[in-house]
Design a protein around this motif. Structure first.
Motif, short mmCIF file in Angstrom:
data_model
loop_
_atom_site.label_atom_id
_atom_site.label_comp_id
_atom_site.label_asym_id
_atom_site.label_seq_id
_atom_site.Cartn_x
_atom_site.Cartn_y
_atom_site.Cartn_z
N ALA A 27 16.48 -48.30 19.94
CA ALA A 27 15.35 -47.90 20.78
C ALA A 27 14.55 -46.82 20.07
O ALA A 27 15.11 -45.94 19.44
N VAL A 28 13.26 -46.88 20.22
CA VAL A 28 12.38 -45.88 19.63
C VAL A 28 12.41 -44.62 20.48
O VAL A 28 12.40 -44.68 21.71
N ALA A 29 12.45 -43.47 19.83
CA ALA A 29 12.49 -42.19 20.54
C ALA A 29 11.17 -41.92 21.25
O ALA A 29 10.10 -42.35 20.80
N ASP A 30 11.23 -41.21 22.37
CA ASP A 30 10.06 -40.85 23.15
C ASP A 30 9.96 -39.32 23.18
O ASP A 30 10.85 -38.64 23.69
N ALA A 31 8.89 -38.78 22.60
CA ALA A 31 8.73 -37.33 22.49
C ALA A 31 8.67 -36.63 23.84
O ALA A 31 8.88 -35.43 23.92
N SER A 32 8.42 -37.37 24.90
CA SER A 32 8.34 -36.73 26.22
C SER A 32 9.64 -36.88 27.02
O SER A 32 9.67 -36.52 28.19
N ASP A 33 10.70 -37.37 26.40
CA ASP A 33 11.97 -37.60 27.09
C ASP A 33 12.52 -36.28 27.66
O ASP A 33 12.88 -35.38 26.89
N PRO A 34 12.59 -36.14 29.00
CA PRO A 34 13.02 -34.87 29.59
C PRO A 34 14.50 -34.56 29.30
O PRO A 34 14.87 -33.39 29.17
N GLU A 35 15.33 -35.58 29.18
CA GLU A 35 16.75 -35.34 28.91
C GLU A 35 16.94 -34.79 27.50
O GLU A 35 17.74 -33.88 27.28
N ALA A 36 16.19 -35.30 26.54
CA ALA A 36 16.26 -34.78 25.17
C ALA A 36 15.82 -33.32 25.15
O ALA A 36 16.45 -32.48 24.50
N ARG A 37 14.74 -33.02 25.87
CA ARG A 37 14.26 -31.63 25.94
C ARG A 37 15.31 -30.71 26.56
O ARG A 37 15.53 -29.59 26.10
#
Length: 164
Positions: A1-11
């Motif tokens: 899966a391509v990463a999403d810069a707005s992913d709240p869990e990653a943040r």
């Protein structure tokens, strides 16, 4: 899966990792680290502390005295103890205590997310500012922190040296 810069869990995980480091909660910080980073640091430590290593050096870095005890440590324990040595360097705790990090944004690159921040450090009246990048990838559906490029390069260089 391509990463999403707005992913709240990653943040959330990037923030939890950075906060744990600043607060010197190394076991908590290590819990957010990708297994590839953990195994790289273990390889580095194993190169530094071969079977015939000085027990005092092994104790200083890993808090164990024998190669057998070293072998029983998990990759996470090795990583946290290795990080602890860095944090125990003269002035390191003061620098951390007097630093402030400001998140500036995230950039997606394939499956990797890069979080860019500015860290401001005040030491003995001097102020310094440094841009930092925290890279992450998913592992078993959970975002995990990768090694910085500097550390990855150091591991590769040491491995190349020992193969000669």
């Amino acid at each position: 899966a391509v990463a999403d810069a707005s992913d709240p869990e990653a943040r959330r995980i990037a923030s939890a990792y950075a906060t744990a480091l600043l607060e010197l909660r190394l076991d908590d910080a290590t819990a957010h680290v990708h297994s590839s980073a953990l195994t790289s640091i273990r390889r580095l430590v194993n190169l530094m502390l071969s079977d015939d290593a000085d027990p005092a050096e092994r104790m200083q870095i890993l808090k164990v005295s024998t190669a057998a005890e070293q072998a029983k440590l998990t990759d996470r324990e090795v990583f946290a103890r290795f990080l602890g040595v860095a944090m125990d360097q003269p002035g390191a705790r003061e620098v951390l205590k007097n630093s402030k990090s400001t998140a500036l944004g995230a950039v997606a690159e394939g499956q990797t997310l890069h979080f860019v921040s500015r860290t401001e450090i005040a030491v003995e009246g001097m102020k310094m500012s440094k841009m930092e990048v925290l890279s992450m990838q998913q592992e078993n559906g959970v975002w995990r922190v990768l090694l910085s490029g500097d550390l990855s390069g150091m591991v590769a260089a040491l491995e190349a040296q020992t193969r000669r």
